[in-house]
Design a protein around this motif. Structure first.
Motif, PDB file in Angstrom:
ATOM      1  N   ALA A 153       0.846  -1.193   0.000  1.00  0.00           N
ATOM      2  CA  ALA A 153       0.000   0.000   0.000  1.00  0.00           C
ATOM      3  C   ALA A 153       0.878   1.238   0.000  1.00  0.00           C
ATOM      4  O   ALA A 153       1.767   1.371   0.844  1.00  0.00           O
ATOM      5  CB  ALA A 153      -0.923   0.011   1.214  1.00  0.00           C
ATOM      6  N   TYR A 208       0.284   5.235   0.164  1.00  0.00           N
ATOM      7  CA  TYR A 208      -0.803   6.141   0.493  1.00  0.00           C
ATOM      8  C   TYR A 208      -0.288   7.546   0.819  1.00  0.00           C
ATOM      9  O   TYR A 208       0.875   7.753   1.149  1.00  0.00           O
ATOM     10  CB  TYR A 208      -1.578   5.636   1.723  1.00  0.00           C
ATOM     11  CG  TYR A 208      -2.457   4.432   1.493  1.00  0.00           C
ATOM     12  CD1 TYR A 208      -3.239   4.300   0.351  1.00  0.00           C
ATOM     13  CD2 TYR A 208      -2.514   3.409   2.446  1.00  0.00           C
ATOM     14  CE1 TYR A 208      -4.054   3.192   0.162  1.00  0.00           C
ATOM     15  CE2 TYR A 208      -3.337   2.299   2.265  1.00  0.00           C
ATOM     16  CZ  TYR A 208      -4.105   2.198   1.120  1.00  0.00           C
ATOM     17  OH  TYR A 208      -4.911   1.114   0.937  1.00  0.00           O
ATOM     18  N   ASN A 236      -4.505   5.651   4.984  1.00  0.00           N
ATOM     19  CA  ASN A 236      -5.199   4.791   4.034  1.00  0.00           C
ATOM     20  C   ASN A 236      -5.754   5.635   2.897  1.00  0.00           C
ATOM     21  O   ASN A 236      -5.465   6.825   2.795  1.00  0.00           O
ATOM     22  CB  ASN A 236      -6.305   3.977   4.724  1.00  0.00           C
ATOM     23  CG  ASN A 236      -7.398   4.837   5.321  1.00  0.00           C
ATOM     24  OD1 ASN A 236      -7.928   5.733   4.657  1.00  0.00           O
ATOM     25  ND2 ASN A 236      -7.745   4.595   6.576  1.00  0.00           N
ATOM     26  N   ALA A 237      -6.544   5.019   2.044  1.00  0.00           N
ATOM     27  CA  ALA A 237      -6.960   5.668   0.808  1.00  0.00           C
ATOM     28  C   ALA A 237      -7.827   6.900   1.027  1.00  0.00           C
ATOM     29  O   ALA A 237      -7.931   7.746   0.137  1.00  0.00           O
ATOM     30  CB  ALA A 237      -7.705   4.671  -0.071  1.00  0.00           C
ATOM     31  N   THR A 242      -9.566  -0.379   2.351  1.00  0.00           N
ATOM     32  CA  THR A 242      -8.313  -1.113   2.246  1.00  0.00           C
ATOM     33  C   THR A 242      -8.610  -2.482   1.650  1.00  0.00           C
ATOM     34  O   THR A 242      -9.737  -2.804   1.316  1.00  0.00           O
ATOM     35  CB  THR A 242      -7.650  -1.288   3.626  1.00  0.00           C
ATOM     36  OG1 THR A 242      -8.486  -2.110   4.466  1.00  0.00           O
ATOM     37  CG2 THR A 242      -7.434   0.059   4.315  1.00  0.00           C
ATOM     38  N   GLN A 296      -2.662   5.071  -3.850  1.00  0.00           N
ATOM     39  CA  GLN A 296      -3.778   6.013  -3.814  1.00  0.00           C
ATOM     40  C   GLN A 296      -3.386   7.263  -3.028  1.00  0.00           C
ATOM     41  O   GLN A 296      -2.487   7.225  -2.193  1.00  0.00           O
ATOM     42  CB  GLN A 296      -5.014   5.370  -3.177  1.00  0.00           C
ATOM     43  CG  GLN A 296      -5.557   4.181  -3.961  1.00  0.00           C
ATOM     44  CD  GLN A 296      -6.795   3.580  -3.342  1.00  0.00           C
ATOM     45  OE1 GLN A 296      -7.865   4.187  -3.340  1.00  0.00           O
ATOM     46  NE2 GLN A 296      -6.660   2.385  -2.793  1.00  0.00           N
TER      47      GLN A 296
END
Length: 560
Positions: free
Chosen positions: A168, A170, A174-175, A205, A212
């Motif tokens: 991930a 970012y 998170n996104a 997620t 992202q």
């Protein structure tokens, strides 16, 4: 969040006269009280590495074939390099070292604001995808001020057993945690295996590999520029049932990027446990600009619900100038290829996207009647979706009640868009070569395609036609060039046999069945979409042949 700084400011440049940067060794048989500068005086633990200050340009190497417990945690002021002085974390000796999570919350790699650093040739193993609460490799830029960090590479990593994301990248945790458009420039993810993750995902997620940033490109700049994902296999990332606000279980998902490139990747058997109403997809973009997916295979991807998605490739909401080309999609629950705009005023309009020189084979296995070899759609009203072109693809489907080209748009917002020079080869009972939910114009113009099915069945709006003549009488612009019919209604005479099935990643030598035979009506049977409509066909076909060679061919193969 932290205030953004240029990652080069305050980092002293080393003179050429200085000694080479050191190499540090880590071995479970070593000692954290040693200097780490040779295998005989190796450090022992991840804790020592995490606490150490590593000079820019150094290497930190873990002994191959053995296991280290915990997380590799990299931080500014301790572990990163500088321009021309990349710091490397990897393995030495025989085989690759394994970093094994000791707690469900352990990330494999936890890098905050990384730059000029390479992490390579390591195995990261979580506590299990249904119990782990962590991401395998977690890279975050939380700087304010639209700061772009560069020089970051993840090479030849094997990541499995993490409950959230595999890899991930970012802006924020998170996104949907981003409050600035800070991100990464030129990030490289190459040669990685990401598998058996995402089974304990939470909202926003749960993807194999994802990049992202700050959502809403109608008002915000892109977060990530020119990322590359290459030579990766992403599989068995099942997603999580019961998430109510977002999907989970995509293979590769990019958002808020410009100039992104995904190539030579394989995504398969992802998404089976997703129960959200949309998503996931094998490999896809949303809110990306001028980005490309090419030379990839996406197959046997799934979704736990039958209404939408679970497909191979997708150019989704807010994408502009994106292309999917030279790819192979097959046996996915959902559509092979998709262009779709979800309704949200904070994203850009869907425009200028292209799907060309690809193969779809037996896609739509979960719900053939509601999916297609290629699906295009928009949930918006009042905003046009122009110049989204689909050309020179070969769509083969032997499933009953399948759709070749499925236009799903109510109300229709597409304009100046063409479905051209494609082979639509359907052999299943009840198949439709075209299925459009709207008859409104402007819409997609179908030009120069070759259609073959057991009995002609074509739905346009509320009417179903069993002859092309009746359809063209009702819609005289369809399949018409200079007043004459432009289509072929014939077997495309593929070299065969089809279907082909798994090929283990993009390999044109394994796809020769989708070339046309010498006597095929598709050879020299297409239309010049460049001169007619200003559509750039690109430089080559799926097999590497220059385009065009004389008169344009129909399908993914351009004959001499």
């Amino acid at each position: 969040m932290r205030i953004g700084l240029d990652c080069g400011i305050g980092i002293p440049m080393r003179s050429a006269a200085l000694a080479p940067a050191p190499i540090y060794y880590v071995d479970p048989a070593g000692s954290d009280s040693s200097d780490g500068l040779s295998p005989a005086t190796a450090w022992q633990t991840l804790g020592k590495v995490n606490a150490a200050t590593i000079p820019a340009g150094s290497q930190v190497l873990f002994k191959g074939g053995v296991t280290f417990s915990g997380s590799l945690m990299l931080r500014e002021g301790q572990h990163f390099g500088a321009p021309g002085q990349t710091t490397i974390f990897g393995s030495y000796g025989t085989g690759n070292a394994t970093i094994q999570a000791s707690l469900n919350s352990n990330r494999g790699l936890d890098a905050l604001n990384p730059h000029h650093v390479t992490v390579r040739d390591l195995i990261f193993v979580g506590t299990g995808q249904t119990v782990s609460t962590a991401t395998g490799c977690h890279l975050v830029n939380d700087l304010l001020g639209n700061a772009k960090l560069s020089g970051v590479s993840l090479l030849r990593l094997d990541i499995s057993g993490y409950g959230v994301d595999g890899i991930a990248v970012y802006t924020g945790d998170n996104a949907y945690a981003a409050t600035s458009a800070s991100g990464f420039d030129g990030l490289l993810i190459d040669g990685c295996l990401v598998h058996d993750c995402t089974g304990n995902a939470t909202d926003y997620t749960g993807n194999g590999i994802t990049i992202q940033g700050l959502y809403g490109l109608a008002a915000n700049p892109v977060s990530h520029t020119s990322p590359v994902i290459r030579n990766c296999k992403v599989y068995n990332n099942t997603g999580t049932a019961g998430i109510t606000v977002s999907h989970s279980g995509s293979g590769i998902l990019l958002g808020q990027c410009s100039g992104a490139l995904v190539e030579y990747c394989e995504a398969y058997n992802n998404g089976a446990n997703n129960t959200y109403a949309s998503g996931p997809v094998g490999i896809w973009f949303y809110e990306c600009l001028n980005s490309t997916i090419q030379f990839c295979e996406s197959h046997h991807n799934k979704t736990g619900v039958g209404t939408s998605d679970g497909g191979g490739f997708d150019i989704d909401g807010g994408c502009q100038g994106c292309t999917v080309q030279y790819c192979y999609s097959h046996d996915n629950y959902g559509s092979g290829y998709q262009i779709y705009q979800f309704s949200d005023a904070t994203i850009k309009g869907l425009s200028g996207n292209t799907i060309r020189f690809n193969i779809s084979e037996n896609d739509g296995t979960q719900a053939p009647a509601s999916k297609g070899g290629v699906l295009v759609g928009t949930a918006e009203s009042g905003r046009a979706a122009p110049n989204n072109n689909i050309h020179n693809n070969t769509i083969y489907n032997s499933l009953a009640s399948a759709n070749g080209f499925y236009l799903f748009s109510n109300p229709n917002q597409f304009s100046a868009s063409y479905f051209a020079n494609n082979i639509v080869y359907m052999t299943g009972i009840g198949s439709k070569v075209i299925n459009s939910s709207t008859s409104l114009t402007p819409a997609y113009l179908c030009i120069g395609n070759c259609y073959s099915s057991p009995s002609t069945s074509l739905k346009w709006g509320s009417a179903t036609y069993t002859t092309f003549s009746n359809w063209r009488t009702a819609y005289p612009a369809q399949e018409t060039v200079a007043g004459s019919a432009s289509f072929k209604a014939a077997n495309p005479s593929l070299v065969g046999p089809v279907p082909v099935g798994n090929i283990g990643g993009f390999d044109p030598l394994a796809l020769g069945s989708y070339k046309t035979q010498g006597a095929s009506v598709c050879r020299n049977g297409g239309q010049n979409i460049n001169s007619l409509y200003g559509i750039d066909p690109g430089p080559r076909d799926l097999f590497g042949n220059a385009v065009p060679q004389g008169v344009n061919d129909i399908g993914c193969f351009e004959s001499a």
